[in-house]
Design a protein around this motif. Structure first.
Motif, PDB file in Angstrom:
ATOM      1  N   VAL A 106     -16.672  11.387  -7.595  1.00 47.63           N
ATOM      2  CA  VAL A 106     -17.078  12.066  -8.502  1.00 47.63           C
ATOM      3  C   VAL A 106     -17.602  13.297  -7.637  1.00 47.63           C
ATOM      4  N   SER A 107     -17.104  14.539  -8.274  1.00 42.22           N
ATOM      5  CA  SER A 107     -17.857  16.018  -7.768  1.00 42.22           C
ATOM      6  C   SER A 107     -18.295  16.524  -8.789  1.00 42.22           C
ATOM      7  N   LYS A 108     -19.162  17.834  -8.314  1.00 42.41           N
ATOM      8  CA  LYS A 108     -19.699  18.444  -9.296  1.00 42.41           C
ATOM      9  C   LYS A 108     -18.914  18.898 -10.693  1.00 42.41           C
ATOM     10  N   ASP A 147     -10.464   9.462  -1.362  1.00 39.91           N
ATOM     11  CA  ASP A 147     -12.000   8.608  -1.622  1.00 39.91           C
ATOM     12  C   ASP A 147     -11.677   7.779  -2.900  1.00 39.91           C
ATOM     13  N   ALA A 148     -11.006   8.305  -3.981  1.00 43.63           N
ATOM     14  CA  ALA A 148     -10.829   7.571  -5.053  1.00 43.63           C
ATOM     15  C   ALA A 148      -9.892   6.297  -4.770  1.00 43.63           C
ATOM     16  N   GLU A 149      -9.277   6.510  -3.780  1.00 40.33           N
ATOM     17  CA  GLU A 149      -8.180   5.149  -3.363  1.00 40.33           C
ATOM     18  C   GLU A 149      -8.886   4.139  -2.766  1.00 40.33           C
ATOM     19  N   ILE A 150      -9.768   4.752  -1.645  1.00 41.89           N
ATOM     20  CA  ILE A 150     -10.615   4.001  -0.810  1.00 41.89           C
ATOM     21  C   ILE A 150     -11.668   2.938  -1.870  1.00 41.89           C
ATOM     22  N   HIS A 163      -8.560   6.460  -9.214  1.00 39.37           N
ATOM     23  CA  HIS A 163      -7.547   5.700  -8.825  1.00 39.37           C
ATOM     24  C   HIS A 163      -7.360   4.127  -9.349  1.00 39.37           C
ATOM     25  N   LEU A 164      -6.293   3.893  -9.987  1.00 41.48           N
ATOM     26  CA  LEU A 164      -6.285   2.435 -10.843  1.00 41.48           C
ATOM     27  C   LEU A 164      -5.325   1.644  -9.814  1.00 41.48           C
ATOM     28  N   LEU A 165      -5.883   0.400  -9.475  1.00 44.90           N
ATOM     29  CA  LEU A 165      -5.220  -0.838  -8.991  1.00 44.90           C
ATOM     30  C   LEU A 165      -5.025  -1.793  -9.981  1.00 44.90           C
ATOM     31  N   PRO A 166      -3.788  -2.577  -9.767  1.00 43.89           N
ATOM     32  CA  PRO A 166      -2.944  -2.536  -8.697  1.00 43.89           C
ATOM     33  C   PRO A 166      -1.588  -1.597  -9.050  1.00 43.89           C
ATOM     34  N   GLU A 167      -1.731  -0.763 -10.207  1.00 47.45           N
ATOM     35  CA  GLU A 167      -0.448  -0.129 -10.583  1.00 47.45           C
ATOM     36  C   GLU A 167      -0.354   1.028  -9.660  1.00 47.45           C
ATOM     37  N   GLY A 168      -1.436   1.613  -9.088  1.00 48.00           N
ATOM     38  CA  GLY A 168      -1.427   2.858  -8.208  1.00 48.00           C
ATOM     39  C   GLY A 168      -1.711   4.137  -9.042  1.00 48.00           C
ATOM     40  N   ARG A 169      -1.693   4.182 -10.351  1.00 43.03           N
ATOM     41  CA  ARG A 169      -1.904   5.405 -11.214  1.00 43.03           C
ATOM     42  C   ARG A 169      -3.313   6.151 -10.601  1.00 43.03           C
ATOM     43  N   ARG A 170      -2.784   7.591 -10.845  1.00 45.27           N
ATOM     44  CA  ARG A 170      -3.685   8.347 -10.423  1.00 45.27           C
ATOM     45  C   ARG A 170      -4.093   9.253 -11.560  1.00 45.27           C
ATOM     46  N   LEU A 171      -5.247   9.881 -11.662  1.00 46.34           N
ATOM     47  CA  LEU A 171      -5.716  10.693 -12.794  1.00 46.34           C
ATOM     48  C   LEU A 171      -6.686  11.693 -12.163  1.00 46.34           C
ATOM     49  N   HIS A 172      -6.596  13.099 -12.617  1.00 48.55           N
ATOM     50  CA  HIS A 172      -7.513  14.017 -12.266  1.00 48.55           C
ATOM     51  C   HIS A 172      -8.142  14.760 -13.481  1.00 48.55           C
ATOM     52  N   CYS A 173      -9.236  14.899 -13.662  1.00 51.00           N
ATOM     53  CA  CYS A 173     -10.138  15.394 -14.836  1.00 51.00           C
ATOM     54  C   CYS A 173     -11.268  16.302 -14.508  1.00 51.00           C
ATOM     55  N   SER A 174     -11.738  16.880 -15.544  1.00 53.35           N
ATOM     56  CA  SER A 174     -12.944  17.490 -15.028  1.00 53.35           C
ATOM     57  C   SER A 174     -14.133  16.799 -15.578  1.00 53.35           C
ATOM     58  N   ASN A 175     -15.336  16.938 -14.748  1.00 54.85           N
ATOM     59  CA  ASN A 175     -16.450  16.224 -14.858  1.00 54.85           C
ATOM     60  C   ASN A 175     -17.424  17.007 -16.000  1.00 54.85           C
ATOM     61  N   THR A 216     -23.653  10.135  -5.740  1.00 53.30           N
ATOM     62  CA  THR A 216     -23.625  11.387  -5.272  1.00 53.30           C
ATOM     63  C   THR A 216     -24.893  12.370  -5.553  1.00 53.30           C
ATOM     64  N   GLY A 217     -25.895  11.897  -5.647  1.00 48.83           N
ATOM     65  CA  GLY A 217     -26.987  12.792  -5.703  1.00 48.83           C
ATOM     66  C   GLY A 217     -27.497  13.103  -7.288  1.00 48.83           C
ATOM     67  N   GLY A 218     -26.670  12.425  -8.157  1.00 46.49           N
ATOM     68  CA  GLY A 218     -27.077  12.887  -9.649  1.00 46.49           C
ATOM     69  C   GLY A 218     -25.802  13.215 -10.470  1.00 46.49           C
ATOM     70  N   TYR A 219     -24.678  13.515  -9.705  1.00 46.28           N
ATOM     71  CA  TYR A 219     -23.421  14.080 -10.515  1.00 46.28           C
ATOM     72  C   TYR A 219     -22.847  12.912 -11.217  1.00 46.28           C
ATOM     73  N   GLU A 220     -22.894  11.593 -10.527  1.00 43.72           N
ATOM     74  CA  GLU A 220     -22.307  10.432 -11.196  1.00 43.72           C
ATOM     75  C   GLU A 220     -22.989   9.707 -12.386  1.00 43.72           C
ATOM     76  N   LEU A 221     -24.013  10.211 -12.517  1.00 42.68           N
ATOM     77  CA  LEU A 221     -25.012   9.578 -13.703  1.00 42.68           C
ATOM     78  C   LEU A 221     -24.366   9.748 -14.977  1.00 42.68           C
ATOM     79  N   ALA A 222     -23.908  10.929 -15.437  1.00 42.08           N
ATOM     80  CA  ALA A 222     -23.440  11.176 -16.908  1.00 42.08           C
ATOM     81  C   ALA A 222     -22.412  10.078 -16.801  1.00 42.08           C
ATOM     82  N   LEU A 223     -21.300  10.045 -15.970  1.00 41.59           N
ATOM     83  CA  LEU A 223     -20.189   9.355 -15.954  1.00 41.59           C
ATOM     84  C   LEU A 223     -20.479   7.740 -16.146  1.00 41.59           C
ATOM     85  N   ALA A 224     -21.291   7.362 -15.236  1.00 43.05           N
ATOM     86  CA  ALA A 224     -21.848   5.883 -15.227  1.00 43.05           C
ATOM     87  C   ALA A 224     -22.577   5.645 -16.696  1.00 43.05           C
TER      88      ALA A 224
END
Length: 302
Positions: A14-16, A102-105, A22-34, A59-67
């Motif tokens: 999560v960033s601003k 970072d998403a993969e980790i 990153h989804l496992l086990p298929e290894g699929r990736r996705l990029h979208c707006s926060n 991440t200091g609050g940026y993750e709250l809305a998503l969570a």
């Protein structure tokens, strides 16, 4: 021997402005707006994978809305301490750092260590946490200005500091009022805070902080709650060497909040007073005995 079931897990960096998935086990990736639209797209994709765990870093609050959105969608969410994720990344040799990596980790962390998903705090809990955090910030400013006043010699400087102290004191009073009003509106929170506040030696603000910052109280055993706060002694032994036991880690703000109430409890709480003097009689140093009493107070609260 039957093979272990393959876990479906999701890591989200999560960033601003953006979210990397990153989804496992298929290894699929996705990029979208926060933003609301991006989070809805993410939830649609993640829900279709039926994951056992969705992990993201604090991440200091940026993750709250998503969570909150993930939790409301019925998905199992775990918000991780960034330090633990960095330590895990080093342990697997992942030294590079990008949002996609970072998403993969995070996904690998979920797959290998299987963190326990925890429900996101409800609206009242989030409001109380925000008010408690703001009160702590204002109190730190008040303490800093009070220290400056002690050393200020110039008359105009002293007037300036005193004026700011009056403003900060009003802010503290207003925050205390908002905290009490929010607690009184919820019978559940009122009971929780009153129960903690009933322990001899604790003050009202400490009870509120413990209720909001340590919601796990009453759900863990004594070893787990001590480790969570960071008052469990950690061994430093190797071979024949026996190092000094230390404490650390955990929730430092909760640990700091327990210190002064523990000192007060050594006078007003007969259980802790007896425990403290028993430790001193065994030859323990005073600070070691105080920390042990902090741990015992925490266990009593638990």
């Amino acid at each position: 021997m039957s093979a272990s079931p393959v876990l479906s897990v999701v890591g989200i960096d999560v960033s601003k402005h953006t979210l990397d998935v990153h989804l496992l086990p298929e290894g699929r990736r996705l990029h979208c707006s926060n933003d609301p639209r991006g989070r809805q797209e993410l939830i649609r994709v993640v829900a279709a994978a039926r994951p056992q765990c969705v992990v993201l870093e604090a991440t200091g609050g940026y993750e709250l809305a998503l969570a909150v959105a993930l939790d409301q969608a019925g998905l199992p969410v775990a918000v991780l301490n960034p330090r633990r994720v960095r330590d895990f990344a080093r342990s697997v040799g992942a030294l590079a750092k990008t949002d996609r990596l970072d998403a993969e980790i995070l996904a690998r962390y979920a797959r290998d260590l299987r963190p326990t998903p925890r429900g996101v705090p409800d609206e009242t809990a989030r409001r109380l946490q925000a008010l408690v955090a703001r009160r702590r910030q204002v109190l730190a400013l008040h303490t800093a200005e009070a220290n400056r006043l002690e050393h200020a010699a110039d008359l105009d400087v002293r007037r300036s500091v005193k004026a700011l102290l009056r403003v900060l004191q009003k802010q503290l009073s207003r925050l205390d009022q908002l905290l009490e009003e929010t607690i009184q509106e919820s019978p559940l929170w009122q009971e929780k805070v009153e129960r903690i506040d009933s322990v001899p030696g604790l003050g009202r603000q400490t009870a509120i902080l413990l209720a909001t910052r340590l919601p796990e109280l009453g759900t863990l055993n004594r070893q787990e709650v001590a480790a969570l706060v960071g008052v469990a002694p950690v061994n430093r032994d190797s071979g024949q060497y026996r190092g000094q036991r230390t404490i650390g880690g955990g929730r430092a703000d909760v640990r700091a909040a327990l210190y002064m109430p523990t000192l007060a409890a050594l006078t007003h709480n007969p259980v802790l007073r007896r425990h403290y003097h028993h430790l001193l009689a065994e030859g323990k140093q005073k600070m070691v005995a105080v920390v042990a009493c902090m741990r015992k107070l925490l266990v009593i609260l638990n």
